[in-house]
Design a protein around this motif. Structure first.
Motif, PDB file in Angstrom:
ATOM      1  N   ARG A  74       0.997  -1.109  -0.086  1.00 55.51           N
ATOM      2  CA  ARG A  74       0.044   0.073  -0.146  1.00 55.51           C
ATOM      3  C   ARG A  74       0.729   1.084   0.116  1.00 55.51           C
ATOM      4  O   ARG A  74       2.031   1.198   0.418  1.00 55.51           O
ATOM      5  N   GLY A  78      -2.777   4.702   1.656  1.00 53.91           N
ATOM      6  CA  GLY A  78      -3.543   3.349   2.045  1.00 53.91           C
ATOM      7  C   GLY A  78      -4.009   2.414   0.791  1.00 53.91           C
ATOM      8  O   GLY A  78      -4.642   1.437   1.132  1.00 53.91           O
ATOM      9  N   GLU A  79      -3.722   3.113  -0.238  1.00 59.33           N
ATOM     10  CA  GLU A  79      -4.397   2.629  -1.528  1.00 59.33           C
ATOM     11  C   GLU A  79      -3.234   1.296  -2.023  1.00 59.33           C
ATOM     12  O   GLU A  79      -2.230   1.333  -1.884  1.00 59.33           O
ATOM     13  N   LYS A  91      -8.241  -7.401  -3.533  1.00 65.02           N
ATOM     14  CA  LYS A  91      -8.949  -6.049  -3.887  1.00 65.02           C
ATOM     15  C   LYS A  91     -10.180  -5.951  -3.176  1.00 65.02           C
ATOM     16  O   LYS A  91     -10.660  -5.224  -2.471  1.00 65.02           O
ATOM     17  N   THR A  92     -10.823  -7.358  -3.418  1.00 69.39           N
ATOM     18  CA  THR A  92     -12.188  -7.439  -2.986  1.00 69.39           C
ATOM     19  C   THR A  92     -12.271  -7.548  -1.344  1.00 69.39           C
ATOM     20  O   THR A  92     -13.052  -6.642  -0.690  1.00 69.39           O
ATOM     21  N   TYR A  93     -11.229  -7.880  -0.608  1.00 68.54           N
ATOM     22  CA  TYR A  93     -11.109  -8.031   1.014  1.00 68.54           C
ATOM     23  C   TYR A  93     -10.111  -6.997   1.526  1.00 68.54           C
ATOM     24  O   TYR A  93      -9.490  -7.145   2.698  1.00 68.54           O
ATOM     25  N   GLU A  94      -9.765  -5.922   0.719  1.00 65.96           N
ATOM     26  CA  GLU A  94      -8.796  -4.766   1.149  1.00 65.96           C
ATOM     27  C   GLU A  94      -9.125  -4.397   2.480  1.00 65.96           C
ATOM     28  O   GLU A  94      -8.177  -4.269   2.934  1.00 65.96           O
ATOM     29  N   ARG A  95     -10.524  -3.918   2.796  1.00 61.32           N
ATOM     30  CA  ARG A  95     -10.611  -3.313   3.871  1.00 61.32           C
ATOM     31  C   ARG A  95     -10.443  -4.427   5.163  1.00 61.32           C
ATOM     32  O   ARG A  95      -9.758  -3.905   6.350  1.00 61.32           O
ATOM     33  N   LYS A  96     -10.787  -5.457   4.826  1.00 60.42           N
ATOM     34  CA  LYS A  96     -10.587  -6.477   6.013  1.00 60.42           C
ATOM     35  C   LYS A  96      -9.099  -6.920   6.215  1.00 60.42           C
ATOM     36  O   LYS A  96      -8.832  -7.321   7.224  1.00 60.42           O
ATOM     37  N   ARG A  98      -6.577  -5.078   5.706  1.00 63.86           N
ATOM     38  CA  ARG A  98      -5.697  -3.860   6.146  1.00 63.86           C
ATOM     39  C   ARG A  98      -5.268  -4.149   7.544  1.00 63.86           C
ATOM     40  O   ARG A  98      -6.021  -4.588   8.632  1.00 63.86           O
ATOM     41  N   LYS A 100      -3.842  -3.783  11.202  1.00 64.25           N
ATOM     42  CA  LYS A 100      -4.079  -2.753  12.419  1.00 64.25           C
ATOM     43  C   LYS A 100      -3.024  -2.473  13.365  1.00 64.25           C
ATOM     44  O   LYS A 100      -2.873  -1.715  14.192  1.00 64.25           O
TER      45      LYS A 100
END
Length: 411
Positions: A74, A78-79, A91-96, A98, A100
């Motif tokens: 990234r 954060g992209e 790409k589909t689960y990018e947010r999950k 990410r 922490k």
């Protein structure tokens, strides 16, 4: 009372089984779980070190050490940086996906997938990128899931087995308790019965004396003599009962010392020879082997007195009683042989039971209580020996006592 105790033992045994299995299962599961992820974590750490050695072109980064490890990169915003190595799945689960936290290995769980991951910042050409390494752990998760299912199923099976085993153990544990309680009840009942008769005789004789308070002793000797005889009988019985009670509680121990058995037996038999002459009975001692035995002299004396008393009681005038001592098969044997009334075949084992008597009326007349041979058996057992009853020929009884000869006795 016994059913309640049985249930308590059952519950205790089941609890022990369950606790042991639970601890065992927890240890096994924890150990396998930790070892399952050790290799994965090691691969992630190695891949992280290798990352710093590759080209500055992040888009072509592929860990050579292990193709299982995938890098997600990234930018500062954060992209995700597009590249051939980044599939549509990430790409589909990018947010999950990410991260922490950084520089620490952590778990990432999606719907049907699980990963071990580590994220760390990388600075290239004054730009900071976030690199996240992912290693799929579906195989490890399935192994742990199957292991957990096996442990749960095994726990159910173990629980059922433990119930059956605990019930069996509880029943087995209750057997000596029940036998002990049965023997204690029989002991009390028999003792009460044996004491009741002499006490009744004493009471009746004393009541007869009270009817004639002015009479002289010589005039009431027929009442005093039986009462005195029964008093002696009660005294002996109480002494025997005390001996057996101490034997049951293991509070009486034998004190062994080197003893000349020939001299001891001769000393014990001597007064019986005189008593036999008074009753027209012949008592003979045949010492075939001289032996010094390690034993409790006092208890052996008590044993022989019991056997000789019985032999004299249950033989008629003109009878012969032979006491033999000899060595056979590294054992010291003492035989007391008589040609008296004998013992029925079916009672040869029972005569060593407490209060057992073949002819109760005759035993009571002779002052017997049925405890002597029980005490004799206890004495022999304390010396690790055996005592048995055999039929004599043509009639009578042979009581055979076998005492083991210890190694130190033959030195």
């Amino acid at each position: 009372m016994f059913n309640r105790n049985r249930l308590r033992l059952l519950a205790a045994n089941i609890t022990v089984f369950v606790i042991i299995f639970s601890i065992f299962s927890f240890i096994i599961y924890s150990y396998i779980r930790s070892n399952q992820y050790v290799r994965v974590d090691k691969e992630l750490i190695i891949s992280k070190k290798l990352f710093n050695k590759v080209s500055s072109n992040l888009e072509i980064f592929i860990p050579v050490a292990n193709p299982r490890v995938i890098a997600v990169i990234r930018n500062e915003r954060g992209e995700l940086i597009q590249g051939g190595h980044i599939s549509g799945f990430y790409k589909t689960y990018e947010r999950k996906l990410r991260p922490k936290k950084f520089n620490e290995i952590f778990d990432v769980n999606l719907e049907n997938y699980s990963f071990r991951s580590i994220a760390f910042p990388v600075k290239i050409e004054d730009k900071t990128f976030t690199v996240q390494l992912l290693a799929n752990t579906n195989a490890e998760r399935d192994v742990l899931k199957n292991l957990l299912n096996i442990l749960v199923l095994g726990g159910i099976i173990i629980l059922l087995i433990s119930i059956g085993a605990s019930w069996y153990i509880a029943d087995k544990s209750m057997i000596p308790i029940l036998n002990s309680w049965k023997k204690q009840r029989e002991f009390v009942e028999n003792a009460s019965h044996e004491l009741r008769t002499p006490l009744t005789i004493i009471q009746s004789r004393l009541e007869m004396l009270l009817k004639y308070p002015n009479s002289k002793i010589i005039d009431k000797i027929e009442n005093i003599s039986p009462a005195l005889s029964e008093t002696r009988r009660i005294s002996k019985m109480v002494s025997d009962l005390l001996t057996l009670a101490r034997a049951d509680s293991n509070t009486t121990e034998v004190e062994k010392k080197k003893t000349n058995m020939t001299q001891l037996i001769s000393k014990i038999i001597e007064p019986y020879i005189e008593l036999g002459e008074m009753q027209n009975k012949n008592i003979v001692f045949e010492a075939l082997d001289d032996m010094k035995l390690f034993c409790d002299e006092g208890r052996i004396h008590q044993l022989l007195v019991i056997l000789l008393d019985n032999a004299i009681k249950y033989t008629e005038e003109g009878a012969t009683i032979i006491v033999k001592s000899f060595i056979k098969d590294n054992k010291y044997i003492i035989n007391v042989e008589d040609n008296g009334i004998g013992v029925k075949a079916e009672n040869k084992e029972k005569i060593f039971e407490r209060f057992f008597r073949e002819d109760k009326a005759r035993s009571r007349e002779s002052g017997g209580s049925g405890l002597g041979l029980s005490i004799a058996q206890w004495i022999v057992n304390k010396h690790n020996g055996t005592i048995k009853c055999y039929a004599n020929s043509p009639k009578g009884t042979i009581i055979k006592v076998s005492l083991p000869i210890e190694k130190r006795e033959s030195i």
